[in-house]
Design a protein around this motif. Structure first.
Motif, PDB file in Angstrom:
ATOM      1  N   ILE A   9       0.666  -1.129   0.034  1.00  0.00           N
ATOM      2  CA  ILE A   9      -0.023   0.531  -0.296  1.00  0.00           C
ATOM      3  C   ILE A   9       0.609   0.959   0.280  1.00  0.00           C
ATOM      4  O   ILE A   9       2.273   1.456   1.137  1.00  0.00           O
ATOM      5  CB  ILE A   9      -1.046   0.034   1.047  1.00  0.00           C
ATOM      6  CG1 ILE A   9      -1.344  -1.467   1.180  1.00  0.00           C
ATOM      7  CG2 ILE A   9      -1.528   1.428   1.466  1.00  0.00           C
ATOM      8  CD1 ILE A   9      -2.668  -1.453   2.347  1.00  0.00           C
ATOM      9  N   ARG A  10       0.374   2.232  -0.619  1.00  0.00           N
ATOM     10  CA  ARG A  10       1.307   3.082  -1.122  1.00  0.00           C
ATOM     11  C   ARG A  10       0.610   4.660  -1.117  1.00  0.00           C
ATOM     12  O   ARG A  10      -0.326   4.396  -2.072  1.00  0.00           O
ATOM     13  CB  ARG A  10       2.494   3.735  -1.915  1.00  0.00           C
ATOM     14  CG  ARG A  10       1.842   3.114  -3.272  1.00  0.00           C
ATOM     15  CD  ARG A  10       2.671   2.248  -4.311  1.00  0.00           C
ATOM     16  NE  ARG A  10       2.368   2.325  -5.590  1.00  0.00           N
ATOM     17  CZ  ARG A  10       1.254   0.728  -5.896  1.00  0.00           C
ATOM     18  NH1 ARG A  10       0.971  -0.133  -5.182  1.00  0.00           N
ATOM     19  NH2 ARG A  10       0.640   0.675  -7.125  1.00  0.00           N
ATOM     20  N   PRO A  11       1.098   5.598  -0.947  1.00  0.00           N
ATOM     21  CA  PRO A  11       0.574   7.074  -1.351  1.00  0.00           C
ATOM     22  C   PRO A  11       0.276   7.232  -2.928  1.00  0.00           C
ATOM     23  O   PRO A  11       1.041   6.650  -3.153  1.00  0.00           O
ATOM     24  CB  PRO A  11       1.034   7.751  -0.654  1.00  0.00           C
ATOM     25  CG  PRO A  11       1.912   7.794   0.299  1.00  0.00           C
ATOM     26  CD  PRO A  11       2.107   5.974   0.113  1.00  0.00           C
ATOM     27  N   ARG A  12      -1.525   7.422  -2.950  1.00  0.00           N
ATOM     28  CA  ARG A  12      -1.463   7.786  -4.606  1.00  0.00           C
ATOM     29  C   ARG A  12      -0.042   9.392  -5.103  1.00  0.00           C
ATOM     30  O   ARG A  12       0.550  10.048  -3.994  1.00  0.00           O
ATOM     31  CB  ARG A  12      -2.602   8.658  -4.962  1.00  0.00           C
ATOM     32  CG  ARG A  12      -3.425   7.380  -4.470  1.00  0.00           C
ATOM     33  CD  ARG A  12      -5.250   8.051  -5.266  1.00  0.00           C
ATOM     34  NE  ARG A  12      -5.675   6.698  -4.576  1.00  0.00           N
ATOM     35  CZ  ARG A  12      -6.672   6.107  -6.096  1.00  0.00           C
ATOM     36  NH1 ARG A  12      -6.717   7.309  -6.584  1.00  0.00           N
ATOM     37  NH2 ARG A  12      -7.714   5.089  -5.492  1.00  0.00           N
ATOM     38  N   LEU A  68      -7.779  -2.516   4.358  1.00  0.00           N
ATOM     39  CA  LEU A  68      -6.133  -1.646   4.696  1.00  0.00           C
ATOM     40  C   LEU A  68      -5.985  -0.824   3.956  1.00  0.00           C
ATOM     41  O   LEU A  68      -5.324  -0.177   4.515  1.00  0.00           O
ATOM     42  CB  LEU A  68      -5.527  -3.151   4.238  1.00  0.00           C
ATOM     43  CG  LEU A  68      -6.332  -4.343   5.181  1.00  0.00           C
ATOM     44  CD1 LEU A  68      -5.572  -5.540   4.331  1.00  0.00           C
ATOM     45  CD2 LEU A  68      -5.912  -4.420   6.566  1.00  0.00           C
ATOM     46  N   ALA A  69      -6.560  -0.881   2.633  1.00  0.00           N
ATOM     47  CA  ALA A  69      -5.781   1.329   2.484  1.00  0.00           C
ATOM     48  C   ALA A  69      -7.583   1.972   2.123  1.00  0.00           C
ATOM     49  O   ALA A  69      -8.210   1.409   2.212  1.00  0.00           O
ATOM     50  CB  ALA A  69      -5.845   0.568   0.537  1.00  0.00           C
ATOM     51  N   ASN A  70      -6.792   3.007   1.897  1.00  0.00           N
ATOM     52  CA  ASN A  70      -8.215   4.030   2.252  1.00  0.00           C
ATOM     53  C   ASN A  70      -7.870   4.545   0.423  1.00  0.00           C
ATOM     54  O   ASN A  70      -7.473   5.010  -0.093  1.00  0.00           O
ATOM     55  CB  ASN A  70      -7.330   5.278   2.853  1.00  0.00           C
ATOM     56  CG  ASN A  70      -8.046   6.659   2.511  1.00  0.00           C
ATOM     57  OD1 ASN A  70      -8.511   6.841   1.260  1.00  0.00           O
ATOM     58  ND2 ASN A  70      -8.088   7.332   3.636  1.00  0.00           N
ATOM     59  N   PRO A  71      -8.658   4.121  -0.018  1.00  0.00           N
ATOM     60  CA  PRO A  71      -9.335   4.507  -2.182  1.00  0.00           C
ATOM     61  C   PRO A  71      -9.079   6.096  -1.899  1.00  0.00           C
ATOM     62  O   PRO A  71      -8.966   5.734  -3.245  1.00  0.00           O
ATOM     63  CB  PRO A  71     -10.533   3.795  -2.110  1.00  0.00           C
ATOM     64  CG  PRO A  71     -10.983   4.182  -0.529  1.00  0.00           C
ATOM     65  CD  PRO A  71     -10.146   4.266   0.380  1.00  0.00           C
ATOM     66  N   ILE A  72      -9.424   6.749  -1.383  1.00  0.00           N
ATOM     67  CA  ILE A  72      -9.208   8.369  -2.036  1.00  0.00           C
ATOM     68  C   ILE A  72      -7.848   8.459  -1.479  1.00  0.00           C
ATOM     69  O   ILE A  72      -7.205   9.170  -3.074  1.00  0.00           O
ATOM     70  CB  ILE A  72     -10.052   9.200  -0.461  1.00  0.00           C
ATOM     71  CG1 ILE A  72     -11.659   8.887  -0.670  1.00  0.00           C
ATOM     72  CG2 ILE A  72      -9.758  10.717  -0.931  1.00  0.00           C
ATOM     73  CD1 ILE A  72     -12.500   9.292   0.479  1.00  0.00           C
ATOM     74  N   THR A  73      -7.274   7.787  -1.051  1.00  0.00           N
ATOM     75  CA  THR A  73      -5.412   8.413  -1.045  1.00  0.00           C
ATOM     76  C   THR A  73      -4.504   7.057  -1.045  1.00  0.00           C
ATOM     77  O   THR A  73      -3.112   8.106  -1.278  1.00  0.00           O
ATOM     78  CB  THR A  73      -5.013   9.120   0.699  1.00  0.00           C
ATOM     79  OG1 THR A  73      -5.438   8.428   1.331  1.00  0.00           O
ATOM     80  CG2 THR A  73      -6.286  10.196   0.944  1.00  0.00           C
ATOM     81  N   GLU A  74      -4.682   6.326  -1.168  1.00  0.00           N
ATOM     82  CA  GLU A  74      -3.499   5.560  -1.182  1.00  0.00           C
ATOM     83  C   GLU A  74      -4.035   4.168  -2.923  1.00  0.00           C
ATOM     84  O   GLU A  74      -4.990   3.786  -3.232  1.00  0.00           O
ATOM     85  CB  GLU A  74      -3.595   4.011  -0.112  1.00  0.00           C
ATOM     86  CG  GLU A  74      -3.076   5.113   1.347  1.00  0.00           C
ATOM     87  CD  GLU A  74      -3.112   4.212   2.159  1.00  0.00           C
ATOM     88  OE1 GLU A  74      -2.272   4.517   3.682  1.00  0.00           O
ATOM     89  OE2 GLU A  74      -3.915   3.727   3.300  1.00  0.00           O
ATOM     90  N   ASP A  75      -2.894   3.918  -2.960  1.00  0.00           N
ATOM     91  CA  ASP A  75      -2.981   2.330  -3.898  1.00  0.00           C
ATOM     92  C   ASP A  75      -2.805   1.113  -3.348  1.00  0.00           C
ATOM     93  O   ASP A  75      -1.819   1.145  -2.772  1.00  0.00           O
ATOM     94  CB  ASP A  75      -2.212   2.764  -5.920  1.00  0.00           C
ATOM     95  CG  ASP A  75      -2.444   4.198  -6.410  1.00  0.00           C
ATOM     96  OD1 ASP A  75      -4.365   4.503  -6.262  1.00  0.00           O
ATOM     97  OD2 ASP A  75      -2.221   4.714  -6.640  1.00  0.00           O
TER      98      ASP A  75
END
Length: 84
Positions: A9-12, A68-75
């Motif tokens: 998981i990483r920031p967009r 697990l991942a924030n769909p707004i800020t993470e891929d």
């Protein structure tokens, strides 16, 4: 069957990453040159039981999308393999 799902998981790319900026600054203060950008992410290992790898991947994908991942800020990316 037992599977291991590795989740990265990483920031967009277009999202500011203050934690990455702090690491970049600290590396510069420690004398490390040539580092132009740092993105701080998460790495998770999920061990699952599923009928096949497709079902394991779908379960892990659902977990990422719901928790697990924030769909707004993470891929995120997944890698699924059979447990040894």
């Amino acid at each position: 069957m037992n599977f291991v799902c590795e989740v990265y998981i990483r920031p967009r790319a277009d999202i500011l990453d203050p934690q990455g900026d702090a690491v970049l600054s600290a590396l510069g203060h420690l004398g490390f040159e040539g580092v132009n950008e740092v993105k701080v992410g998460k790495y998770l290992i999920l061990k699952l039981t599923a009928p096949d790898s497709s079902a394991a991947e779908q379960a892990a994908r659902t977990m990422c999308e719901k928790l697990l991942a924030n769909p707004i800020t993470e891929d995120y990316t997944l890698k699924v393999s059979t447990e040894a």
